[in-house]
Design a protein around this motif. Structure first.
Motif, mmCIF file in Angstrom:
data_model
loop_
_atom_site.group_PDB
_atom_site.id
_atom_site.type_symbol
_atom_site.label_atom_id
_atom_site.label_comp_id
_atom_site.label_asym_id
_atom_site.label_seq_id
_atom_site.Cartn_x
_atom_site.Cartn_y
_atom_site.Cartn_z
ATOM 1 N N ASP A 74 41.364 106.966 58.565
ATOM 2 C CA ASP A 74 41.624 105.727 57.825
ATOM 3 C C ASP A 74 41.792 104.489 58.699
ATOM 4 O OD1 ASP A 74 41.639 107.342 55.568
ATOM 5 O OD2 ASP A 74 43.813 107.657 55.652
ATOM 6 N N TYR A 75 41.577 104.607 60.010
ATOM 7 C CA TYR A 75 41.865 103.473 60.887
ATOM 8 C C TYR A 75 41.040 102.238 60.545
ATOM 9 C CZ TYR A 75 37.565 104.563 63.469
ATOM 10 O OH TYR A 75 36.246 104.792 63.817
ATOM 11 N N GLN A 76 39.817 102.426 60.025
ATOM 12 C CA GLN A 76 38.971 101.269 59.731
ATOM 13 C C GLN A 76 39.513 100.447 58.569
ATOM 14 O OE1 GLN A 76 35.100 103.249 59.399
ATOM 15 N NE2 GLN A 76 34.493 102.336 61.345
ATOM 16 N N LYS A 133 43.701 92.577 58.759
ATOM 17 C CA LYS A 133 42.970 91.313 58.804
ATOM 18 C C LYS A 133 43.308 90.451 57.584
ATOM 19 C CE LYS A 133 40.190 91.179 62.456
ATOM 20 N NZ LYS A 133 40.217 90.041 63.417
ATOM 21 N N LEU A 134 43.365 91.101 56.413
ATOM 22 C CA LEU A 134 43.678 90.362 55.195
ATOM 23 C C LEU A 134 45.095 89.794 55.222
ATOM 24 C CD1 LEU A 134 42.086 92.707 52.495
ATOM 25 C CD2 LEU A 134 41.303 90.416 53.133
ATOM 26 N N GLY A 136 45.117 96.466 65.517
ATOM 27 C CA GLY A 136 45.753 95.288 66.099
ATOM 28 C C GLY A 136 44.756 94.465 66.898
ATOM 29 N N ASP A 137 44.957 93.142 66.913
ATOM 30 C CA ASP A 137 44.108 92.246 67.696
ATOM 31 C C ASP A 137 44.817 90.908 67.863
ATOM 32 O OD1 ASP A 137 43.811 90.925 65.245
ATOM 33 O OD2 ASP A 137 41.782 91.685 64.887
ATOM 34 N N ILE A 138 44.109 89.940 68.404
ATOM 35 C CA ILE A 138 44.697 88.616 68.626
ATOM 36 C C ILE A 138 45.205 88.014 67.321
ATOM 37 C CG2 ILE A 138 44.038 86.216 69.071
ATOM 38 C CD1 ILE A 138 42.581 87.084 71.505
ATOM 39 N N ASP A 139 44.424 88.132 66.244
ATOM 40 C CA ASP A 139 44.813 87.515 64.973
ATOM 41 C C ASP A 139 46.067 88.154 64.389
ATOM 42 O OD1 ASP A 139 42.727 85.698 65.031
ATOM 43 O OD2 ASP A 139 41.368 87.007 63.920
ATOM 44 N N THR A 140 46.135 89.492 64.379
ATOM 45 C CA THR A 140 47.280 90.158 63.769
ATOM 46 C C THR A 140 48.557 89.940 64.575
ATOM 47 O OG1 THR A 140 46.725 92.248 64.871
ATOM 48 C CG2 THR A 140 45.855 91.913 62.661
#
Length: 303
Positions: free
Chosen positions: A22-24, A31-32, A84-88
């Motif tokens: 389910d990671y995707q 993101k949402l 996780g990423d820059i946005d989150t």
């Protein structure tokens, strides 16, 4: 702990969520839920090329409302090396920059399983080496390296690699509930894995799934480049602050890493945030766990 919050944590601990499958969609939900960069005029998107120049590594620079300290922070986000990423992590980085009065550089390293170990580590190391190396000797700058969870793991390992390769080192490191060991099953030697591993959002099943996506081979997960507690030499590390959460499965291994660093001759402070769970670095700055952590970090960095 607030009963409503505890109930929500139990829902988040649902065994129906299989991170390996389910990671995707978890990424999509993140993101949402992550808003556009806060105060965009105080952030700048840049990039650094990988060591072999075959891809770009995004770096977002956050400027505080009022800069009060010259030493910048290299921040490495968590997410089990998978999400996780820059946005989150924008909200967390804005809070850190504003509260500490320091410029924060956030790294968007490649994620597993598309890019398993050592891709993410290589990206973070490349950014750290380039940013920490002064252009000229007289321009030497003191850096702080900071990360949470898997990001704390990467921060700790990057510090070890910089030492081993005789590169410029960060002056201090802040490891927030870091992953430091390879086993998160019932066989783990750490009590918090068993006591906190089922009902507090971050379960041992999720942690183990993240580890398997990042490094499918068990023997690889035992390497000090994934499990820094396995390192035979923890000497000559930056002054370190380890922050843990009371109800986090990773609590004991994070504190064990702090103790191991201290026994190796390093200056270390370990602070446990009571009545808190894994992931509080993403809470609003006014919440008790986040505010307590920021105060501890501020005191540590300004000492």
């Amino acid at each position: 702990m607030n009963p409503v919050f505890k109930f929500l944590l139990r829902l988040a601990s649902s065994p129906r969520i299989d991170m390996q499958e389910d990671y995707q969609w978890v990424r999509k939900v993140q993101k949402l839920l992550s808003s556009s960069p806060i105060a965009r005029f105080r952030s700048l998107d840049d990039k650094i090329y990988s060591a072999n120049s075959n891809h770009e590594i995004p770096v977002r620079i956050f400027y505080p409302k009022k800069k009060t300290h010259p030493e910048p922070i290299l921040f490495i986000h968590g997410g089990g090396w998978v999400i996780g990423d820059i946005d989150t992590y924008t909200r967390a980085c804005v809070n850190i920059a504003d509260y500490l009065g320091r410029v924060v550089y956030s790294v968007d390293y490649r994620l597993a399983p598309e890019y398993p170990y050592p891709a993410g580590l290589n990206d973070v190391y490349q950014v750290a080496e380039i940013l920490l190396t002064p252009l000229e000797e007289e321009e030497e700058e003191d850096w702080i390296i900071m990360g949470d969870s898997a990001g704390g793991n990467l921060a700790a390992i990057v510090s070890l690699l910089l030492r081993d390769r005789k590169k410029w080192m960060p002056k201090k490191q802040v490891l927030i509930y870091p992953v430091t060991y390879w086993d998160h099953s019932e066989n783990s030697p750490f009590k918090s894995i068993k006591t906190n591993g089922y009902n507090y959002g971050m379960t041992i099943k999720k942690i183990q799934s993240f580890m398997e996506l990042y490094a499918p081979n068990l023997s690889t997960r035992k390497s000090p480049l994934i499990s820094p507690l396995m390192s035979e030499d923890l000497s000559n590390q930056p002054e370190t602050l380890v922050i843990t959460a009371e109800y986090d499965p990773l609590r004991d291994e994070g504190e064990a890493y702090g103790k191991a660093l201290e026994e190796a001759g390093n200056k270390v402070k370990v602070h446990r945030v009571l009545n808190s769970v894994h992931g509080f670095i993403n809470y609003p700055a006014f919440t008790e766990p986040m505010e307590e952590a920021l105060k501890e970090i501020q005191t540590f960095l300004n000492d």
